[in-house]
Design an enzyme around this catalytic site. Sequence first.
Site, PDB file in Angstrom:
ATOM      1  N   MET A  19      16.100 -10.177  77.165  1.00 31.23           N
ATOM      2  CA  MET A  19      15.167  -9.071  76.947  1.00 31.23           C
ATOM      3  C   MET A  19      15.158  -8.172  78.176  1.00 31.23           C
ATOM      4  O   MET A  19      14.926  -8.651  79.290  1.00 31.23           O
ATOM      5  CB  MET A  19      13.757  -9.600  76.669  1.00 31.23           C
ATOM      6  CG  MET A  19      13.620 -10.351  75.354  1.00 31.23           C
ATOM      7  SD  MET A  19      11.973 -11.049  75.089  1.00 31.23           S
ATOM      8  CE  MET A  19      12.076 -12.554  76.092  1.00 31.23           C
ATOM      9  N   CYS A 101      21.794  -4.546  70.128  1.00 36.88           N
ATOM     10  CA  CYS A 101      20.837  -3.571  70.668  1.00 36.88           C
ATOM     11  C   CYS A 101      21.043  -2.214  69.997  1.00 36.88           C
ATOM     12  O   CYS A 101      22.162  -1.700  69.969  1.00 36.88           O
ATOM     13  CB  CYS A 101      21.016  -3.451  72.178  1.00 36.88           C
ATOM     14  SG  CYS A 101      19.825  -2.323  72.936  1.00 36.88           S
ATOM     15  N   LYS A 140      25.919 -11.955  69.853  1.00 34.67           N
ATOM     16  CA  LYS A 140      24.581 -11.750  69.293  1.00 34.67           C
ATOM     17  C   LYS A 140      24.603 -10.449  68.500  1.00 34.67           C
ATOM     18  O   LYS A 140      24.958  -9.388  69.045  1.00 34.67           O
ATOM     19  CB  LYS A 140      23.520 -11.681  70.395  1.00 34.67           C
ATOM     20  CG  LYS A 140      22.087 -11.597  69.867  1.00 34.67           C
ATOM     21  CD  LYS A 140      21.072 -11.651  70.993  1.00 34.67           C
ATOM     22  CE  LYS A 140      19.643 -11.761  70.451  1.00 34.67           C
ATOM     23  NZ  LYS A 140      19.224 -10.551  69.716  1.00 34.67           N
ATOM     24  N   ARG A 235      10.172 -12.321  71.915  1.00 35.20           N
ATOM     25  CA  ARG A 235       8.911 -11.820  72.477  1.00 35.20           C
ATOM     26  C   ARG A 235       7.859 -12.911  72.632  1.00 35.20           C
ATOM     27  O   ARG A 235       7.072 -12.879  73.583  1.00 35.20           O
ATOM     28  CB  ARG A 235       8.368 -10.683  71.610  1.00 35.20           C
ATOM     29  CG  ARG A 235       9.246  -9.450  71.632  1.00 35.20           C
ATOM     30  CD  ARG A 235       9.231  -8.768  72.982  1.00 35.20           C
ATOM     31  NE  ARG A 235      10.464  -8.022  73.224  1.00 35.20           N
ATOM     32  CZ  ARG A 235      10.716  -7.327  74.326  1.00 35.20           C
ATOM     33  NH1 ARG A 235       9.812  -7.282  75.293  1.00 35.20           N
ATOM     34  NH2 ARG A 235      11.867  -6.705  74.480  1.00 35.20           N
TER      35      ARG A 235
END
Length: 345
Positions: A19, A101, A140, A235
């Site tokens: 992150m 992303c 990812k 998160r």
Amino acid sequence: MSGSDDRRGTLRPLSVAPMMKCTDRHYRWFMRRITRHTLLYTEMVTTGAILHGKRLDALDFHPDEHPIALQLGGDDPSALTECARIAEDRGYDEVNINVGCPSDRVQNGCFGAALMARPERVADCVAAMRAAVAIPVTVKHRIGIDDLDRYEDMANFVRIVAASGADRFTVHARKAWLQGLSPKENRTIPPLRYGDVHRLKADFPDLHIEINGGIRSLDVTEEQLRHVDAVMIGRAAYDDPWLFADADRRIFGDRDAATPTRSDVLDALAGYCDEQVAAGERLHRITRHVLGLFAGVPGARRFKRHLSEHGNRPGADGDVLRAAGGWIDAARRPPREHVSLRTKS
């Protein structure tokens, strides 16, 4: 073709997602006080930033942080290969390519989620990296992007990249809208499609499939592990890091794992802060990562307020953390008994 057994031996059933502005070396040191076995990631670092020397500091990590993976942003096989070599030389346990992303920055650089439309390019990158290093090379990615979002589109992407030997596919179970949604909105607005990730594992049983997106507890993690090989938590790991306190025992089966207390972690972190501040670091760069340590505990709000108000002050050190912990202790103390002063009539 799937990853070889020796590479797969380092893969973990639970990880904390990379992150930006969150998973730096201070956060990772802090998380290692809570869980010893969970795979931790760096923030995404672009190949250009590494090869041009602009972000070499981002590659620094403490030996205690193992197992640790470096996430790279890029789409050039030679640049990614050189960065993979650097990662291996520095002792990283894994190197990961960001194909998830959705920010404008990565789109303009032709990497991130935009690469889902170019599976052959991703396969070339994986093949080149895998030929150069012995550590796992993983990917990812998203469920899909824009109108390229059918299950069949994702399966085609995985099929092509798997042929190059990718050791794991970490799937964020939301599609990404490259136009129209911000990166923050792309983390919450597109609906979660866990079923597509479960289907991917069923269709490609020999591949190592990890699921990511919206997972906020070990109970849900254990449920997901009935369908896939691994779970990545994002998160929630930042907002409530204590949810990992029992991960070593429950997820990794380490029956001898000592479950720390929050106070143990706070004491260790205060000492770490003293060392880092003495070496020139600013306290708030560390304490900003621990605001959620006491999430849900009486006194947590005053704990966070104390760190926010005092962490930026000149000369602030580990004593700020120790003082902040006092608000938790105060909230736990039983109220004083009130003694009646009335006399009998």
